[in-house]
Design an enzyme around this catalytic site. Structure first.
Site, PDB file in Angstrom:
ATOM      1  N   GLU A   1      94.206  15.618  65.013  1.00 41.63           N
ATOM      2  CA  GLU A   1      94.259  14.363  64.782  1.00 41.63           C
ATOM      3  C   GLU A   1      92.760  13.970  65.328  1.00 41.63           C
ATOM      4  O   GLU A   1      92.477  13.809  66.360  1.00 41.63           O
ATOM      5  CB  GLU A   1      94.623  13.435  65.733  1.00 41.63           C
ATOM      6  CG  GLU A   1      95.398  12.396  65.467  1.00 41.63           C
ATOM      7  CD  GLU A   1      95.197  10.907  66.746  1.00 41.63           C
ATOM      8  OE1 GLU A   1      93.899  10.355  65.605  1.00 41.63           O
ATOM      9  OE2 GLU A   1      95.790  10.423  67.781  1.00 41.63           O
ATOM     10  N   LEU A   2      92.684  13.887  64.010  1.00 42.79           N
ATOM     11  CA  LEU A   2      91.072  12.800  63.914  1.00 42.79           C
ATOM     12  C   LEU A   2      90.518  11.062  63.815  1.00 42.79           C
ATOM     13  O   LEU A   2      91.244  10.240  64.039  1.00 42.79           O
ATOM     14  CB  LEU A   2      90.139  13.684  63.032  1.00 42.79           C
ATOM     15  CG  LEU A   2      89.928  15.153  62.836  1.00 42.79           C
ATOM     16  CD1 LEU A   2      89.992  16.382  61.723  1.00 42.79           C
ATOM     17  CD2 LEU A   2      90.446  15.325  64.214  1.00 42.79           C
TER      18      LEU A   2
ATOM     19  N   LYS B   1      91.249  21.320  78.947  1.00 40.22           N
ATOM     20  CA  LYS B   1      89.821  20.717  78.601  1.00 40.22           C
ATOM     21  C   LYS B   1      89.910  18.990  78.152  1.00 40.22           C
ATOM     22  O   LYS B   1      90.073  18.400  76.877  1.00 40.22           O
ATOM     23  CB  LYS B   1      88.740  21.186  77.961  1.00 40.22           C
ATOM     24  CG  LYS B   1      87.491  21.216  78.075  1.00 40.22           C
ATOM     25  CD  LYS B   1      86.731  20.876  77.130  1.00 40.22           C
ATOM     26  CE  LYS B   1      86.314  19.593  77.024  1.00 40.22           C
ATOM     27  NZ  LYS B   1      85.992  18.861  77.393  1.00 40.22           N
ATOM     28  N   PRO B   2      90.113  18.543  79.386  1.00 41.24           N
ATOM     29  CA  PRO B   2      90.232  16.754  78.608  1.00 41.24           C
ATOM     30  C   PRO B   2      88.829  16.174  78.698  1.00 41.24           C
ATOM     31  O   PRO B   2      87.282  17.316  79.555  1.00 41.24           O
ATOM     32  CB  PRO B   2      90.760  16.005  80.083  1.00 41.24           C
ATOM     33  CG  PRO B   2      91.455  16.871  81.008  1.00 41.24           C
ATOM     34  CD  PRO B   2      90.826  18.705  80.782  1.00 41.24           C
TER      35      PRO B   2
ATOM     36  N   TRP C   1      88.641  10.827  75.859  1.00 42.00           N
ATOM     37  CA  TRP C   1      88.642   9.983  76.801  1.00 42.00           C
ATOM     38  C   TRP C   1      89.508   8.467  76.610  1.00 42.00           C
ATOM     39  O   TRP C   1      89.735   8.106  77.572  1.00 42.00           O
ATOM     40  CB  TRP C   1      86.899   9.699  77.626  1.00 42.00           C
ATOM     41  CG  TRP C   1      86.478   9.402  75.709  1.00 42.00           C
ATOM     42  CD1 TRP C   1      85.470   9.760  75.375  1.00 42.00           C
ATOM     43  CD2 TRP C   1      86.272   8.385  75.186  1.00 42.00           C
ATOM     44  NE1 TRP C   1      85.122   9.182  74.156  1.00 42.00           N
ATOM     45  CE2 TRP C   1      85.688   7.815  73.563  1.00 42.00           C
ATOM     46  CE3 TRP C   1      87.267   6.282  75.026  1.00 42.00           C
ATOM     47  CZ2 TRP C   1      84.908   7.070  73.187  1.00 42.00           C
ATOM     48  CZ3 TRP C   1      86.987   5.520  75.253  1.00 42.00           C
ATOM     49  CH2 TRP C   1      85.761   5.461  73.514  1.00 42.00           C
ATOM     50  N   ASN C   2      89.923   8.540  74.944  1.00 40.21           N
ATOM     51  CA  ASN C   2      90.015   7.247  75.329  1.00 40.21           C
ATOM     52  C   ASN C   2      90.893   6.143  75.691  1.00 40.21           C
ATOM     53  O   ASN C   2      91.505   5.784  75.482  1.00 40.21           O
ATOM     54  CB  ASN C   2      90.391   6.129  73.421  1.00 40.21           C
ATOM     55  CG  ASN C   2      90.819   7.759  72.418  1.00 40.21           C
ATOM     56  OD1 ASN C   2      90.963   8.464  73.421  1.00 40.21           O
ATOM     57  ND2 ASN C   2      91.264   6.499  71.421  1.00 40.21           N
TER      58      ASN C   2
ATOM     59  N   GLY D   1      90.445  13.510  68.239  1.00 42.78           N
ATOM     60  CA  GLY D   1      89.001  13.913  68.594  1.00 42.78           C
ATOM     61  C   GLY D   1      88.307  13.220  67.167  1.00 42.78           C
ATOM     62  O   GLY D   1      89.040  13.056  66.407  1.00 42.78           O
ATOM     63  N   SER D   2      87.535  13.779  67.256  1.00 43.42           N
ATOM     64  CA  SER D   2      86.346  13.099  65.566  1.00 43.42           C
ATOM     65  C   SER D   2      86.348  14.253  64.567  1.00 43.42           C
ATOM     66  O   SER D   2      86.678  15.428  64.899  1.00 43.42           O
ATOM     67  CB  SER D   2      84.709  12.609  66.775  1.00 43.42           C
ATOM     68  OG  SER D   2      83.826  14.324  66.230  1.00 43.42           O
TER      69      SER D   2
ATOM     70  N   GLU E   1      83.269   4.903  60.745  1.00 46.63           N
ATOM     71  CA  GLU E   1      84.457   4.452  62.108  1.00 46.63           C
ATOM     72  C   GLU E   1      82.928   3.590  63.061  1.00 46.63           C
ATOM     73  O   GLU E   1      82.619   5.047  63.433  1.00 46.63           O
ATOM     74  CB  GLU E   1      85.038   5.301  62.894  1.00 46.63           C
ATOM     75  CG  GLU E   1      85.735   5.428  63.672  1.00 46.63           C
ATOM     76  CD  GLU E   1      87.188   6.031  64.281  1.00 46.63           C
ATOM     77  OE1 GLU E   1      87.855   6.233  64.424  1.00 46.63           O
ATOM     78  OE2 GLU E   1      86.083   7.519  64.083  1.00 46.63           O
TER      79      GLU E   1
ATOM     80  N   CYS F   1      91.751   5.484  67.641  1.00 50.32           N
ATOM     81  CA  CYS F   1      92.404   6.216  66.638  1.00 50.32           C
ATOM     82  C   CYS F   1      93.055   5.812  65.563  1.00 50.32           C
ATOM     83  O   CYS F   1      92.466   5.437  63.981  1.00 50.32           O
ATOM     84  CB  CYS F   1      93.001   7.733  66.763  1.00 50.32           C
ATOM     85  SG  CYS F   1      91.226   8.454  67.770  1.00 50.32           S
TER      86      CYS F   1
END
Length: 538
Positions: free
Chosen positions: A275-276, A202-203, A178-179, A253-254, A407, A309
């Protein structure tokens, strides 16, 4: 140093008022929303309401996909993939270039929608269409460089012809956050399309409309039906069938969710790029230009309210310049304007949700209770909007505090002194993450030498994060717990391809010929190997 009053006198007052903003109705008109959401593969009849973080008011009702809907989207993508892969590379590239122009032409609409869905400041929303356009142009212009068949050295010079093909994986599943709802939903899919794959996207549920506008613009650019498909719903429900129907997964995401996805992909023996999270450091060296470092630090820490991120949450400043730098950094932070608006002119917008606000507040409360000092910010601002929080600078953060290693993903940064650069590098490398870092110094060679010692996938010298992230020819991704795989550059498109080697042999075979014995063949081959070495052949 004394503690200044947190950001007082510099914040824009008053909540967002859609009745007095002439463009606020753009994404709120039912016909506009319906035109976007019809692209979601959904037969459930269920709709989930979403609100704008600017004012907490309803924004849209988003159709939800079932497991069967996700599998249907994957089926549509697989049916379309063969014809799409057979489309010439130049035609696929031309669609990306038309998409590039549409994104630039429609950037005001895109930015409005991003601001309404995410609550970020307009100047940070502008980064998204800019990045997507750059990505589209880069891959369109370098298509043949990355995807043309390559000649390689054959085992027998002149008699063995070897070619390497880059064959599309098939169906690529993209799970985006979402960011950065427009660029993250679209930019990873562009090289996948160019390489001949189809996509099921899948947004994130909170920012579906920005992602759907990207899908609409791809259609308008000429993308055939079934090549880009969108599903909607909770990741725990529709993530597994998305992985089941895909040949490759791209996730942003996370770290915790990334590990789950990696396990599910491993069960199917399909690849994934992840990408976390990050706990990204800045090093301010003793020879840094303090004004440039302070300006860059504000962007590094507070762009998109710290919900990035690659944003900075740890700042290591040399003893020799610490007090002078902090004075400048605090002053610039206090001078930031906050506001809920579709207009230009604010420096920072809102957090995305109550969950994010709760996390930021909890990290701050824990740190202060254990002895950290607030140098700027430190307050929620419900007078501006439901999820606003002031840009916050902390000093005296210690390892027992939650925000030391976890984080925060919000506008909170901790300052630390360092005595020598080796100590700063060691502290920057501490912890499990390794996504992005920044180094400020007037000696570029020295900065680049230190960068090689930092365990992060991207390192910026005299810039926060934009230099690496906007250089589309360079790979971007994380080390350690910050992920695996890379977006951008050749790595960013080759992840979506299978490498196929094709060798054509002439003249001789790899076996004894003309009555030669096995031992004679072995001696001949040994002699040839020695000869090739003397000739300097690889």
């Amino acid at each position: 140093m004394s503690e200044p009053t947190p950001a007082s006198g510099h914040l824009v007052d008053g909540p967002f008022d859609p009745e007095h903003d002439p463009r606020a109705s753009l994404a709120l008109e039912p016909a506009y929303v319906d035109n976007l959401t019809r692209r979601i593969v959904s037969t459930t009849g269920a709709r989930v309401p979403v609100e704008s973080p600017l004012n907490g008011q309803p924004l849209a009702r988003i159709p939800q996909s079932s497991t069967d809907d996700v599998l249907e989207a994957s089926t549509r993508a697989r049916r379309a993939q063969a014809a799409w892969a057979a489309t010439s590379l130049d035609e696929r590239a031309a669609i990306l270039l038309r998409f590039h122009d549409l994104v630039l032409d429609r950037q005001d609409e895109i930015i409005d929608l991003i601001v309404l869905e995410s609550g970020k400041a307009r100047k940070h929303a502008f980064d998204e269409p800019m990045h997507v356009a750059m990505t589209a142009r880069y891959y369109a212009r370098t298509a043949h460089q990355h995807l043309d068949t390559e000649r390689r050295i054959g085992v027998v010079p002149g008699l063995t012809r070897v070619e390497v093909n880059h064959v599309p994986k098939g169906v690529v599943g993209i799970i985006s956050p979402w960011n950065y709802p427009f660029t993250m939903a679209v930019c990873d899919g562009l090289p996948a399309l160019l390489a001949g794959n189809t996509v099921v996207a899948k947004p994130d549920a909170q920012t579906m409309l920005s992602a759907l506008l990207g899908a609409q613009l791809l259609e308008e650019a000429g993308l055939p039906e079934g090549v880009w498909n969108v599903v909607a719903g909770p990741g725990r429900d529709i993530g597994p069938p998305l992985i089941t129907g895909s040949d490759y997964i791209c996730f942003t995401g996370s770290t915790a969710t990334g590990k789950l996805i990696a396990k599910q992909c491993a069960d199917r023996l399909i690849g994934a790029s992840l990408e976390l999270g990050g706990k990204n450091p800045i090093l301010i060296l003793r020879d840094a230009s303090l004004e440039k470092a302070a300006e860059g630090a504000v962007r590094a820490c507070f762009s998109n309210a710290g919900q990035l991120c690659v944003s900075t949450e740890r700042m290591f400043v040399a003893d020799q310049v610490y007090d002078r730098f902090v004075e400048r950094f605090v002053a610039r932070t206090q001078a930031m304007t906050l506001g809920a608006s579709l207009e230009w002119g604010t420096d920072m917008g809102s957090l995305i949700s109550q969950d994010q606000l709760d996390t930021v507040q909890a990290h701050l409360d824990d740190a202060v209770a254990k002895g950290a000092r607030v140098l700027a910010g430190g307050r929620a601002r419900p007078d501006l909007g439901p999820y606003f929080f002031e840009p916050t600078i902390l000093e005296g953060v210690t390892p027992e505090m939650t925000c030391f290693g976890d984080e925060t993903f919000g506008p909170v940064v901790a300052l630390y002194r360092f005595h020598d650069e080796a100590d700063a590098v060691a502290r920057a490398n501490a912890g499990d993450y390794g996504l992005n870092a920044s180094i400020y110094t007037q000696d570029g060679d020295r900065g680049r030498a230190i960068a090689r010692q930092i365990k992060c996938g991207t390192v910026n010298v005299n810039e926060a994060f934009g230099a690496t992230f906007a250089s589309i020819d360079a790979p971007m991704g994380g080390m350690r717990q910050s992920g695996m795989g890379r977006r951008q550059g050749s790595e960013g498109i080759h992840r979506y391809t299978e490498t196929q080697s094709v060798a054509t042999q002439r003249g001789i075979r790899f076996a004894p010929m003309f009555g030669m014995s096995d031992s004679g063949y072995a001696k001949m081959m040994t002699l040839n190997l020695r000869l090739l070495k003397k000739m300097g052949r690889p």
